[in-house]
Design a protein around this motif. Structure first.
Motif, short mmCIF file in Angstrom:
data_model
loop_
_atom_site.label_atom_id
_atom_site.label_comp_id
_atom_site.label_asym_id
_atom_site.label_seq_id
_atom_site.Cartn_x
_atom_site.Cartn_y
_atom_site.Cartn_z
N LYS A 1 0.83 -1.20 0.00
CA LYS A 1 0.00 0.00 0.00
C LYS A 1 0.87 1.26 0.00
N GLU A 2 1.98 1.22 0.74
CA GLU A 2 2.89 2.37 0.77
C GLU A 2 3.58 2.53 -0.58
N LYS A 3 3.97 1.41 -1.19
CA LYS A 3 4.57 1.46 -2.52
C LYS A 3 3.61 2.13 -3.51
N ALA A 4 2.34 1.75 -3.46
CA ALA A 4 1.35 2.33 -4.37
C ALA A 4 1.19 3.82 -4.12
N ARG A 5 1.25 4.21 -2.83
CA ARG A 5 1.12 5.64 -2.50
C ARG A 5 2.25 6.45 -3.12
N VAL A 6 3.48 5.94 -3.03
CA VAL A 6 4.63 6.65 -3.60
C VAL A 6 4.52 6.70 -5.12
N ARG A 7 4.06 5.62 -5.72
CA ARG A 7 3.87 5.63 -7.18
C ARG A 7 2.88 6.72 -7.58
N GLN A 8 1.83 6.85 -6.83
CA GLN A 8 0.82 7.86 -7.16
C GLN A 8 1.39 9.26 -6.95
N GLN A 9 2.18 9.44 -5.89
CA GLN A 9 2.82 10.74 -5.67
C GLN A 9 3.78 11.09 -6.81
N PHE A 10 4.48 10.09 -7.32
CA PHE A 10 5.39 10.32 -8.45
C PHE A 10 4.59 10.74 -9.68
N ALA A 11 3.45 10.10 -9.91
CA ALA A 11 2.61 10.47 -11.05
C ALA A 11 2.13 11.91 -10.95
N GLU A 12 1.95 12.38 -9.71
CA GLU A 12 1.50 13.76 -9.49
C GLU A 12 2.66 14.75 -9.44
N GLY A 13 3.90 14.26 -9.52
CA GLY A 13 5.06 15.13 -9.45
C GLY A 13 5.44 15.55 -8.04
N LYS A 14 4.94 14.84 -7.03
CA LYS A 14 5.21 15.21 -5.65
C LYS A 14 6.49 14.60 -5.11
N VAL A 15 6.98 13.53 -5.73
CA VAL A 15 8.27 12.95 -5.36
C VAL A 15 9.06 12.75 -6.65
N ASP A 16 10.38 12.64 -6.52
CA ASP A 16 11.21 12.50 -7.71
C ASP A 16 11.58 11.03 -7.95
N ARG A 17 12.33 10.80 -9.01
CA ARG A 17 12.69 9.44 -9.40
C ARG A 17 13.51 8.75 -8.30
N ARG A 18 14.38 9.48 -7.63
CA ARG A 18 15.20 8.88 -6.58
C ARG A 18 14.33 8.32 -5.46
N GLU A 19 13.33 9.08 -5.03
CA GLU A 19 12.45 8.62 -3.97
C GLU A 19 11.59 7.44 -4.42
N LEU A 20 11.16 7.49 -5.68
CA LEU A 20 10.38 6.37 -6.21
C LEU A 20 11.22 5.11 -6.25
N LEU A 21 12.46 5.21 -6.71
CA LEU A 21 13.32 4.03 -6.79
C LEU A 21 13.61 3.47 -5.40
N GLN A 22 13.77 4.35 -4.43
CA GLN A 22 13.98 3.88 -3.06
C GLN A 22 12.79 3.05 -2.58
#
Length: 619
Positions: free
Chosen positions: A207-228
């Motif tokens: 569920k947390e992974k999905a939340r970060v993916r959605q934040q990346f889609a919205e531009g709220k986190v960058d690629r580094r945070e998504l990869l982490q």
């Protein structure tokens, strides 16, 4: 190491026999009647092969010498006769895929166990194994579905040497297990067991992974945070822990009696995992035609086993990919499974699990709180599974109420599984389900037939009526999302994604942007002739639309602004427009060249429709 075979007499007696639910019985009756001719022809073929005895005994001396030239002296002497069984090991091992990396050491474990039990095992061949997680949104994904049939052919090549009395199939993910089983069924006179690797330890919650993916889609986190986040979720050897196609595969192999009881979700690298792997070799050794317990895989996978597989898929909210794979598997055994069978069974089978993406738990938690033993037991008690089937553990599915354990001196035994779920937020009894149906439904209307998985979709979103926005592929939709063009309510039509068009890729890249729009309050849905598989989530998605756009299906005539009504409650998929005088659109992307795709042109030309399993064999 020795083992006590799971047995109702050894480890407890099941409760009073429950009669089979009338819907289960009726679907099985219709399936058996519909399949009578093709099933009879299939059984006649494999029974003829059984009657010929061990195939290697009819090999010429030069042929046989080639077959055991690389063996040690003892194995050569054994294989020169006709009383020592020889088992084939077919593996999808590679060390790039986390789920398959543990398989590296399994052949040695199996060979040792089989030798100690008086047989021989040879590594017969490898099959390709690609990862849909790596190829998501890439050109390689257009090879993914076809890899199932390539794997089936590769498995058949491995078994084609007439050297074997049984087989062990080592594989885990997506198209790999269905391909291995289709290949095994082409040698249906051989007993066959599947040997799993098990899931990786739980990492970052899905569920947390999905939340970060959605934040990346919205531009709220960058690629580094998504990869982490992604690296914390997918972090070690073993199967991904969400309940997608890979883990649905494992569940299905167990409920069809092709795994040993309790083998599906034991993690890699444990003494119990190694003991189960060794025991799988010993069990197949005891099922060959040279024994009194001969259990050919083609006889084992019958109409009842196929119905059991569909029931378990529905009860667990499993991968929608299996509306393709189970149809193709059944046909490989001469059984004519249809989407109508899925629909009929879905009305009677309750949803008993909540695993991501249908809940917060992962498969490790499911295994901890009761797992397959409790699931199979409660379905049997409710009359929702056929008990009178053949399995690699012996006759009867009651054996799968049991769980494996190691004694203090290293002996593998089976004991009674849990009588209750340890966590009813994850796993429930049939009498107290999460939902009265399995959450996998068929849709039908003037856009064709489709599949929708609603177990993760909120009930208020089961009906969406909105104008169409038409896209040629998922990249086009993502571009529109990034440009802020996806406003208002709409139904995204992503077409020319079927097997004939480009190999029917999974379209998971669509889930984050559509989920973002849905969370903003827009009514959105997806209609596609492509796939979404076991990781499809909270956005209503009519997938596998058949006939596909490339085959002249109605999707090719939908235009922007046409109102589409997706109604999962009524089971309908309709466009509220007259498409009769329109010309078919044509795909704008050439999927025939580059990154290996040109090699699969023959398969795209030969493939059947999604309803027939989207395969190239005998449709």
């Amino acid at each position: 190491m020795t083992a006590h075979t799971p047995s109702t007499s050894d480890n407890g007696t099941p409760g009073p026999r429950t009669s089979v639910h009338p819907v289960i019985a009726e679907v099985t009756r219709q399936l058996t009647e519909r399949s009578a001719d093709t099933r009879a022809a299939y059984l006649a073929r494999i029974r003829e092969a059984v009657g010929q005895g061990p195939a290697r005994t009819s090999l010429g001396c030069a042929n046989l010498a080639h077959g055991f030239a690389a063996c040690g002296v003892g194995d050569k002497l054994s294989l020169a006769g006709d009383v020592t069984p020889n088992l084939a090991i077919v593996s999808a091992y590679n060390d790039m895929l986390s789920a398959h990396q543990p398989l590296e050491t399994y052949p040695a474990v199996i060979k040792k166990a089989v030798a100690e039990a008086g047989g021989v095992a040879q590594f017969a061949g490898g099959v390709p194994a690609m990862c849909d997680g790596i190829t998501q949104g890439r050109a390689g994904m257009e090879l993914s579905l076809f890899s199932r049939d390539v794997i089936a052919m590769a498995a058949a090549v491995a078994l084609s040497h007439d050297m074997f009395d049984g087989a062990l199939m080592l594989g885990v993910c997506d198209k790999i297990v269905p391909g291995l089983l289709i290949g095994a069924l082409s040698f249906g006179h051989l007993p066959t067991a599947f040997v799993p690797a098990g899931p990786m330890h739980s990492g970052l919650p899905n569920k947390e992974k999905a939340r970060v993916r959605q934040q990346f889609a919205e531009g709220k986190v960058d690629r580094r945070e998504l990869l982490q986040a992604e690296s914390a979720a997918y972090h070690s050897p073993g199967t991904c822990t969400f309940y997608g196609t890979a883990n649905s595969n494992q569940m299905l192999m167990e409920v069809m009696g092709l795994h040993l009881p309790g083998a599906s979700f034991e993690q890699p690298g444990t003494p119990l995992r190694e003991a189960l792997t060794a025991e799988a070799g010993r069990r197949v050794l005891g099922l060959t035609a040279l024994t009194e317990h001969h259990t050919p895989v083609g006889e084992q996978i019958d109409e009842k086993a196929i119905v059991n597989a569909v029931v378990a898929l529905l009860a667990t909210g499993g991968s929608s990919n299996h509306t393709l794979h189970l149809v193709a598997i059944a046909r490989a055994a001469g059984i004519q499974l249809t989407w109508d069978d899925f629909a009929a069974l879905s009305e009677a089978v309750p949803l008993l699990t909540r695993m991501y993406p249908n809940g917060a738990a992962d498969v490790n938690r499911f295994h901890e709180v009761g797992g397959m033993a409790f699931l199979i037991g409660t379905l049997l008690d409710a009359g929702l599974l056929h008990e009178d089937v053949r399995t690699v553990a012996g006759p009867g599915l009651d054996r799968y109420r049991q769980v494996p354990q190691l004694t203090e001196d290293g002996e593998l035994i089976w004991v009674d599984g849990p009588a209750e779920s340890a966590d009813k937020t994850v796993l429930r009894p049939a009498g107290d389900p999460f939902a009265p149906d399995g959450g996998l439904r068929m849709l039908e209307g003037n856009l064709g037939r489709a599949v929708i998985k609603v177990s993760a979709v909120a009930p208020e979103r089961h009906v969406v009526e909105a104008p169409a926005k038409v896209f040629a592929d998922q990249a086009e939709l993502q571009t529109a999302f990034a440009a802020g063009e996806l406003t208002g309510d709409f139904v995204a039509v992503v077409r020319f994604q079927g097997p004939r068009a480009n190999g029917m890729p999974e379209l998971h890249k669509l889930t984050p942007p559509l989920a973002v729009l849905q969370d903003r309050g827009q009514k959105v849905a997806l209609v596609t002739d492509g796939r979404m598989s076991g990781a499809s989530g909270k956005v209503p998605a009519a997938i596998h639309v058949s006939p596909e756009a490339e085959a002249g299906g109605p999707l090719a005539r939908v235009r922007d602004g046409d109102v589409i009504r997706l109604d999962a409650a009524r089971g309908t998929l309709e466009v509220l427009a007259d498409l009769g005088d329109r010309e078919d659109a044509r795909p704008t992307v050439d999927s025939s060249a580059g990154t290996g795709r040109e090699l699969f042109a023959a398969l795209r030309g030969a493939v059947g429709p999604a309803e027939s399993g989207a395969g190239v064999f005998g449709h």
